[in-house]
Motif scaffolding. Structure first.
Motif, short mmCIF file in Angstrom:
data_model
loop_
_atom_site.label_atom_id
_atom_site.label_comp_id
_atom_site.label_asym_id
_atom_site.label_seq_id
_atom_site.Cartn_x
_atom_site.Cartn_y
_atom_site.Cartn_z
N UNK A 45 0.83 -1.21 0.00
CA UNK A 45 0.00 0.00 0.00
C UNK A 45 0.86 1.26 0.00
N UNK A 46 0.39 2.30 -0.71
CA UNK A 46 1.16 3.53 -0.85
C UNK A 46 0.38 4.78 -0.46
N UNK A 47 -0.92 4.70 -0.28
CA UNK A 47 -1.72 5.89 -0.02
C UNK A 47 -2.92 5.57 0.84
N UNK A 48 -4.10 5.94 0.36
CA UNK A 48 -5.33 5.71 1.09
C UNK A 48 -5.53 4.22 1.38
N UNK A 49 -5.94 3.92 2.62
CA UNK A 49 -6.34 2.56 3.01
C UNK A 49 -7.65 2.68 3.78
N UNK A 50 -8.46 1.63 3.73
CA UNK A 50 -9.72 1.67 4.47
C UNK A 50 -10.21 0.27 4.79
N UNK A 51 -11.05 0.19 5.81
CA UNK A 51 -11.74 -1.04 6.16
C UNK A 51 -13.16 -0.71 6.60
N UNK A 52 -14.06 -1.65 6.33
CA UNK A 52 -15.43 -1.55 6.82
C UNK A 52 -15.66 -2.76 7.71
N UNK A 53 -16.07 -2.52 8.93
CA UNK A 53 -16.23 -3.62 9.89
C UNK A 53 -17.58 -3.51 10.58
N UNK A 54 -17.96 -4.60 11.26
CA UNK A 54 -19.21 -4.64 12.01
C UNK A 54 -18.97 -5.35 13.32
N UNK A 55 -19.68 -4.93 14.35
CA UNK A 55 -19.54 -5.57 15.65
C UNK A 55 -19.89 -7.05 15.55
N UNK A 56 -19.11 -7.87 16.28
CA UNK A 56 -19.38 -9.30 16.30
C UNK A 56 -18.67 -10.07 15.22
N UNK A 57 -18.04 -9.36 14.27
CA UNK A 57 -17.34 -10.02 13.18
C UNK A 57 -15.85 -10.08 13.47
N UNK A 58 -15.26 -11.23 13.24
CA UNK A 58 -13.83 -11.41 13.41
C UNK A 58 -13.15 -11.05 12.10
N UNK A 59 -12.82 -9.78 11.94
CA UNK A 59 -12.22 -9.31 10.71
C UNK A 59 -13.17 -8.41 9.95
N UNK A 60 -12.64 -7.63 9.01
CA UNK A 60 -13.47 -6.66 8.28
C UNK A 60 -14.38 -7.32 7.25
N UNK A 106 -14.94 -5.48 4.46
CA UNK A 106 -14.26 -4.96 3.27
C UNK A 106 -12.92 -4.36 3.70
N UNK A 107 -11.93 -4.50 2.85
CA UNK A 107 -10.66 -3.84 3.08
C UNK A 107 -10.03 -3.48 1.75
N UNK A 108 -9.35 -2.35 1.71
CA UNK A 108 -8.72 -1.99 0.44
C UNK A 108 -7.82 -0.79 0.58
N UNK A 109 -7.33 -0.31 -0.57
CA UNK A 109 -6.46 0.84 -0.56
C UNK A 109 -5.73 1.02 -1.87
N UNK A 110 -4.83 2.01 -1.87
CA UNK A 110 -4.08 2.38 -3.07
C UNK A 110 -2.70 1.72 -3.04
N UNK A 111 -2.28 1.23 -4.24
CA UNK A 111 -0.99 0.52 -4.34
C UNK A 111 -0.29 0.89 -5.65
N UNK A 112 0.14 2.14 -5.74
CA UNK A 112 0.65 2.67 -7.00
C UNK A 112 1.97 2.06 -7.48
N UNK A 113 2.74 1.46 -6.59
CA UNK A 113 4.04 0.91 -7.02
C UNK A 113 3.97 -0.57 -7.40
N UNK A 114 2.90 -1.24 -7.06
CA UNK A 114 2.86 -2.69 -7.20
C UNK A 114 2.91 -3.16 -8.65
N UNK A 115 2.13 -2.55 -9.53
CA UNK A 115 2.00 -3.07 -10.89
C UNK A 115 3.32 -2.96 -11.64
N UNK A 116 4.03 -1.85 -11.45
CA UNK A 116 5.34 -1.74 -12.11
C UNK A 116 6.34 -2.71 -11.51
N UNK A 117 6.25 -2.95 -10.21
CA UNK A 117 7.13 -3.94 -9.59
C UNK A 117 6.88 -5.33 -10.18
N UNK A 118 5.64 -5.62 -10.51
CA UNK A 118 5.29 -6.94 -11.06
C UNK A 118 5.67 -7.08 -12.53
#
Length: 378
Positions: A322-337, A339-351
């Protein structure tokens, strides 16, 4: 598979296509090196590793982001492009299942990063709502790795400390430990075994003499000079390690860093909080703060209520790419989010992409979503 989960997985591809994404199917077996190099320690420990007949490292697909990017590069498709997926991922688990359904969207090549970020969060929340999840019972947390890195840079910390703190972003316990080391000089234990001669050369940042000294020691010990790191590389790393160990952060600078990391407020109040911190500390967040503001404006244009999202300056996600914005959406009672995501501007060129490709995306966890949508807490 529960009836609710099966229905959810049938509906998701249609929702993704309606949002302008092209469905993509990628192989279960994937090259392991991209994950081992970029995914972060938390995920690396859970990967199922194997080898192909040619000895190449392989793994069972632990997520979809890297395979989708690799497939895009292989196809040579034009940009911008949105891809979507819905399938099974595989992660080792000590006391639970090792196979999970995962779905999501990867948005590649949109040069308007603010608009793409806003669309990503808006789409993630929109999919949850379309799946029957009441958005008033979930919490969306947003962070920004680029803003954190810019703030660190403004403090004038040694580059080694900046890299160490960046690696801990998203790991609250590790970040607290790193700050404690900065406050007390507690990282000196890492150089206790260093010989006085090497220590003095490293402290003086004398790269040439330190490299020669290390070369002599390697030759005396019968160690090959052409395998692994060179004496110069070892010397550079040693200089950085000593600089990190010898750094004790000035109280004022430490207070500024802690003040930044303590910001935790509704997203519609976050710009005011950041600007106040900049005024009080004399910090300039420059382009990163401008990008942060533009993202908020894009979210508002996408119909997202900023007051319903939370910004935490210390929030990150445990993936190294990840290189920038990151986020998660969670709810009470859930073990883990949900939704989760974010920006990864360097990954595709690295690949392997020939150019830097802006990229942002989100992953959904249909199993957790189905539990919420059916009124059952997992």
């Amino acid at each position: 598979m529960s009836t609710a989960l099966a229905a959810l997985e049938r509906s998701l591809p249609t929702q993704f296509v309606q949002r302008g994404a092209v469905m993509m199917d990628v192989p279960i077996l994937q090259p392991s090196d991209p994950y081992l190099d970029t995914a972060g320690e938390a995920l690396r420990r859970r990967i199922f590793l194997t080898k192909g007949e040619d000895g190449r490292g392989l793994c069972l697909r632990p997520d979809f982001t890297i395979p989708v990017c690799l497939a895009h590069i292989a196809q040579g498709a034009g940009l911008p492009r949105r891809y979507a997926y819905c399938g099974t991922i595989f992660r080792q688990s000590g006391d639970g299942p090792s196979e999970y359904p995962q779905a999501g969207i990867e948005d590649l090549g949109d040069a308007d990063r603010a608009a793409a970020d806003g669309r990503t969060i808006a789409d993630a929340l929109g999919v949850l709502a379309d799946c029957g999840i009441d958005l008033t019972i979930v919490e969306t947390t947003v962070g920004d790795q680029a803003l954190f890195e810019q703030f660190l840079s403004s403090l004038g910390l040694p580059s080694g400390w900046q890299r160490r703190l960046i690696r801990t972003f998203g790991h609250d316990t590790l970040l607290r430990q790193a700050l404690e080391s900065l406050a007390t000089g507690g990282s000196r234990a890492s150089i206790d075994s260093l010989s006085p001669e090497l220590y003095e050369l490293a402290l003086a940042r004398d790269l040439a003499k330190l490299s020669d000294n290390i070369r002599d020691r390697m030759e005396e010990g019968g160690l090959p000079l052409h395998r692994g790191r060179t004496p110069a590389e070892i010397a550079g790393r040693l200089i950085e390690k000593v600089a990190v160990a010898e750094t004790r952060l000035d109280r004022t600078v430490l207070e500024r860093l802690r003040a930044f990391l303590s910001i935790d407020c509704p997203l519609d109040r976050s710009v005011d909080a950041l600007e106040m911190l900049c005024r009080e500390s004399g910090t300039d967040l420059g382009h990163s703060l401008g990008a942060f503001k533009a993202r908020g404006e894009a979210l508002a244009r996408a119909g997202v209520d900023l007051a319903g999202l939370r910004y935490r300056a210390a929030f990150g996600r445990a993936l190294d790419y990840y290189t920038g914005m990151v986020f998660e959406v969670s709810a009470k009672g859930q073990d883990g989010p949900l939704v989760g995501g974010g920006r990864y501007d360097r990954l595709v060129s690295y690949l392997g992409a020939r150019e830097t490709i802006p990229a942002v995306g989100f992953a959904l966890w249909p199993g957790r979503m189905a539990s919420i949508a059916s009124g059952v807490r997992a």
